[in-house]
Write a protein that holds these residues in place. Structure first.
Motif, short mmCIF file in Angstrom:
data_model
loop_
_atom_site.label_atom_id
_atom_site.label_comp_id
_atom_site.label_asym_id
_atom_site.label_seq_id
_atom_site.Cartn_x
_atom_site.Cartn_y
_atom_site.Cartn_z
N UNK A 1 0.83 -1.21 0.00
CA UNK A 1 0.00 0.00 0.00
C UNK A 1 0.86 1.26 0.00
N UNK A 2 1.88 1.30 0.86
CA UNK A 2 2.71 2.51 0.97
C UNK A 2 3.51 2.74 -0.30
N UNK A 3 4.08 1.70 -0.86
CA UNK A 3 4.86 1.87 -2.09
C UNK A 3 3.97 2.30 -3.25
N UNK A 4 2.74 1.78 -3.28
CA UNK A 4 1.80 2.19 -4.32
C UNK A 4 1.38 3.64 -4.14
N UNK A 5 1.24 4.08 -2.89
CA UNK A 5 0.88 5.47 -2.63
C UNK A 5 1.97 6.42 -3.13
N UNK A 6 3.23 6.09 -2.86
CA UNK A 6 4.33 6.94 -3.32
C UNK A 6 4.41 6.90 -4.85
N UNK A 7 4.19 5.74 -5.43
CA UNK A 7 4.13 5.60 -6.89
C UNK A 7 3.08 6.53 -7.47
N UNK A 8 1.93 6.61 -6.81
CA UNK A 8 0.84 7.49 -7.26
C UNK A 8 1.27 8.94 -7.28
N UNK A 9 2.05 9.39 -6.29
CA UNK A 9 2.47 10.78 -6.20
C UNK A 9 3.36 11.20 -7.36
N UNK A 10 3.96 10.24 -8.04
CA UNK A 10 4.85 10.55 -9.15
C UNK A 10 4.13 10.62 -10.49
N UNK A 11 2.80 10.49 -10.48
CA UNK A 11 2.04 10.50 -11.72
C UNK A 11 0.90 11.51 -11.66
N UNK A 12 0.55 12.06 -12.81
CA UNK A 12 -0.54 13.03 -12.90
C UNK A 12 -1.89 12.37 -12.70
N UNK A 13 -2.11 11.24 -13.36
CA UNK A 13 -3.38 10.51 -13.22
C UNK A 13 -3.30 9.66 -11.96
N UNK A 14 -3.69 10.23 -10.83
CA UNK A 14 -3.44 9.58 -9.54
C UNK A 14 -4.24 8.28 -9.37
N UNK A 15 -5.49 8.26 -9.79
CA UNK A 15 -6.29 7.05 -9.61
C UNK A 15 -5.79 5.94 -10.53
N UNK A 16 -5.48 6.28 -11.76
CA UNK A 16 -4.94 5.29 -12.68
C UNK A 16 -3.60 4.77 -12.17
N UNK A 17 -2.81 5.65 -11.57
CA UNK A 17 -1.52 5.23 -11.03
C UNK A 17 -1.69 4.28 -9.86
N UNK A 18 -2.69 4.50 -9.02
CA UNK A 18 -2.95 3.58 -7.92
C UNK A 18 -3.30 2.20 -8.47
N UNK A 19 -4.16 2.17 -9.48
CA UNK A 19 -4.56 0.90 -10.09
C UNK A 19 -3.33 0.20 -10.68
N UNK A 20 -2.53 0.95 -11.43
CA UNK A 20 -1.35 0.37 -12.08
C UNK A 20 -0.34 -0.11 -11.05
N UNK A 21 -0.03 0.74 -10.08
CA UNK A 21 0.95 0.37 -9.06
C UNK A 21 0.51 -0.85 -8.27
N UNK A 22 -0.77 -0.89 -7.89
CA UNK A 22 -1.29 -2.03 -7.14
C UNK A 22 -1.26 -3.30 -7.99
N UNK A 23 -1.58 -3.18 -9.27
CA UNK A 23 -1.59 -4.35 -10.16
C UNK A 23 -0.19 -4.92 -10.34
N UNK A 24 0.79 -4.06 -10.58
CA UNK A 24 2.16 -4.53 -10.76
C UNK A 24 2.70 -5.12 -9.46
N UNK A 25 2.38 -4.47 -8.34
CA UNK A 25 2.83 -4.99 -7.05
C UNK A 25 2.17 -6.34 -6.75
N UNK A 26 0.89 -6.47 -7.08
CA UNK A 26 0.18 -7.74 -6.87
C UNK A 26 0.84 -8.86 -7.65
N UNK A 27 1.22 -8.59 -8.90
CA UNK A 27 1.91 -9.60 -9.70
C UNK A 27 3.22 -10.01 -9.05
#
Length: 224
Positions: free
Chosen positions: A164-190
């Motif tokens: 969760x925390x790494x995905x949150x920081x990943x989100x801060x580095x992107x303009x599309x914050x909700x899409x970044x949460x989805x992407x970060x969580x998906x890659x982390x889940x894999x």
């Protein structure tokens, strides 16, 4: 606690990428050097790609024994495609953290596509960025949150807090914050599900590669 050599091998390429991105945003279109700021993306291939090559032997995640099975690779492709579909859909104004500081419109002065520039941007986004970002966000940061001795952390045991925390920081580095949460969580889940960073890299590369093709086809340059 000082950072290990393994940590620096994952931080340095990412830091170089961010510095080049900042330079791209700070350099005006008309400048004293007569440089086209858009070609700074080409430096990513040389500088960031060169840093990854320099440290490559230290990335145990990419060793032969850590390659994904056919089923894992297939799952990664599917995840990458799903993330792409969601990325171009989750773009409502309230889903944005402001506007991009360095818009990228690869068109010539005659109004035609600048294909060499497009090719450089696509290759960097598809081949360099997924490796660089997954090494930093998932291999280093997610496991480091679980333990400063991150090399000893099995990604399958990193825990929900680290994801969760790494995905949150990943989100801060992107303009599309909700899409970044989805992407970060998906890659982390894999990464957590398979224990193989290659799976996250493949999914990320599929997302970026298909996104680049879609952007060129649709002319939606704001997604680049």
């Amino acid at each position: 606690m000082p950072l290990s050599q393994a940590a620096w091998a994952r931080i340095v390429p990412f830091a170089l990428f961010m510095l080049l991105l900042a330079l791209r945003g700070a350099l005006p279109e008309q400048n004293a050097w007569g440089l086209d700021p858009r070609w700074i993306y080409g430096l990513n291939l040389l500088i960031v790609g060169g840093a990854l090559a320099w440290f490559w032997r230290g990335y145990g995640e990419f060793a032969r024994q850590n390659r994904p099975t056919a089923g894992e690779a297939g799952l990664s492709v599917v995840v990458g495609l799903v993330v792409f579909g969601l990325w171009i859909s989750l773009d409502a104004p309230w889903m944005r953290l402001g506007d991009a500081t360095a818009p990228f419109v690869p068109m010539t002065s005659a109004g035609t596509p600048d294909w060499p520039l497009i090719a450089v941007r696509w290759i960097g986004a598809t081949l360099v960025v997924p490796v660089m970002e997954e090494l930093f966000w998932r291999s280093f940061l997610m496991r480091w949150i679980a333990s400063p001795q991150f090399e000893t952390v099995d990604p399958r045991a990193a825990g929900l807090r680290a994801l969760v925390l790494s995905t949150f920081v990943f989100m801060l580095a992107h303009t599309l914050w909700l899409a970044a949460i989805v992407a970060g969580a998906a890659y982390a889940w894999l990464y957590v599900r398979t224990g193989k960073l290659w799976c996250a890299v493949i999914a990320h590369a599929v997302t970026n590669g298909v996104l680049g093709i879609w952007v060129v086809y649709s002319g939606r340059w704001e997604f680049w």
